[in-house]
Write an enzyme that holds these catalytic residues in place. Structure first.
Site, short mmCIF file in Angstrom:
data_model
loop_
_atom_site.label_atom_id
_atom_site.label_comp_id
_atom_site.label_asym_id
_atom_site.label_seq_id
_atom_site.Cartn_x
_atom_site.Cartn_y
_atom_site.Cartn_z
N GLY A 186 54.04 57.78 50.05
CA GLY A 186 54.35 59.19 50.23
C GLY A 186 53.15 60.02 49.82
N MET A 230 51.17 63.26 47.74
CA MET A 230 51.15 63.71 46.34
C MET A 230 52.42 64.53 46.08
SD MET A 230 48.32 62.74 44.91
CE MET A 230 48.19 63.80 43.47
N SER A 264 55.47 63.37 45.72
CA SER A 264 56.71 62.86 46.33
C SER A 264 57.49 61.96 45.37
CB SER A 264 56.39 62.11 47.63
OG SER A 264 55.56 61.00 47.37
N GLU A 276 50.18 53.47 42.39
CA GLU A 276 48.85 53.82 42.91
C GLU A 276 48.20 52.64 43.63
OE1 GLU A 276 48.10 56.89 42.79
OE2 GLU A 276 48.93 57.76 40.96
#
Ligand code: ZN
Length: 185
Positions: free
Chosen positions: A9, A11, A13, A84
């Site tokens: 998604g 940033m 989200s 990440e």
């Protein structure tokens, strides 16, 4: 066979919050869950995984040269959760795939594209070999779906520069393609 998942998604989200909740859910049921994150993402100190809504937990740091498959053989967990994941290398994504094929589920969370709308190396490989792809949706200020991670510097959208800039003064927000293209923030 366990699966390799990629939940991606823009940033904002709530990807990190979801990663933390997944870990909690597994642990609540008695599973040994590893929460991991690449070393490149050092916003919150080396091993803290922190979401914007305040949830946080300790993570296992993945160094750029780390062989995650070899690490796993020494550290048997029931599930791997990676936040990440866009920052992982192609080789590391392939190591995660091998862990999923041979041992346990691997759930990756991360961004699909960078601030230029180009795919991160790790995300691209995940799109190519993950067994399951799920978009975590969020909304742009204008109401459309946010899909671009706009880099903001001095209040303006920046469209050129290094893919990864850590410790700078720029920030990121999720916007729709049109707002990104037209420079509306
Ligand atoms: Zn928009």
């Amino acid at each position: 066979m366990p699966k390799l998942y990629f939940k991606y998604g823009a940033m904002g989200s709530s990807k990190t919050a979801q990663a933390l909740m997944v870990k909690f859910n597994y642990e609540e049921k008695g599973y040994n869950a590893a929460l991991m994150k690449p070393a490149v993402d050092n916003r919150d100190g080396a091993d803290i995984v922190r979401s914007r809504i305040g949830l946080e937990g300790k993570g296992i740091v993945i160094d750029p040269e780390m062989d995650i498959y070899e690490w796993f053989l020494q550290n048997q967990y029931d599930v791997l959760i990676v936040d990440e994941a866009q920052f992982l290398s192609v080789e590391q994504i392939e190591q995660l795939k091998r862990i999923a094929i041979e041992f346990v589920p691997v759930l990756c969370f991360g961004l699909k594209t960078d601030f230029r709308t180009l795919m991160f190396e790790g995300s691209k490989r995940l799109f190519e070999i993950a067994d399951s792809l799920t978009e975590i949706k969020s909304v742009c200020k204008c109401g459309h779906k946010a899909e671009v991670n706009a880099r903001i510097k001095d209040g303006k959208i920046v469209r050129e520069g290094e893919q990864i800039m850590m410790g700078g003064t720029e920030s990121y927000i999720g916007v729709c393609y049109r707002c990104w293209k037209e420079g509306r923030v």
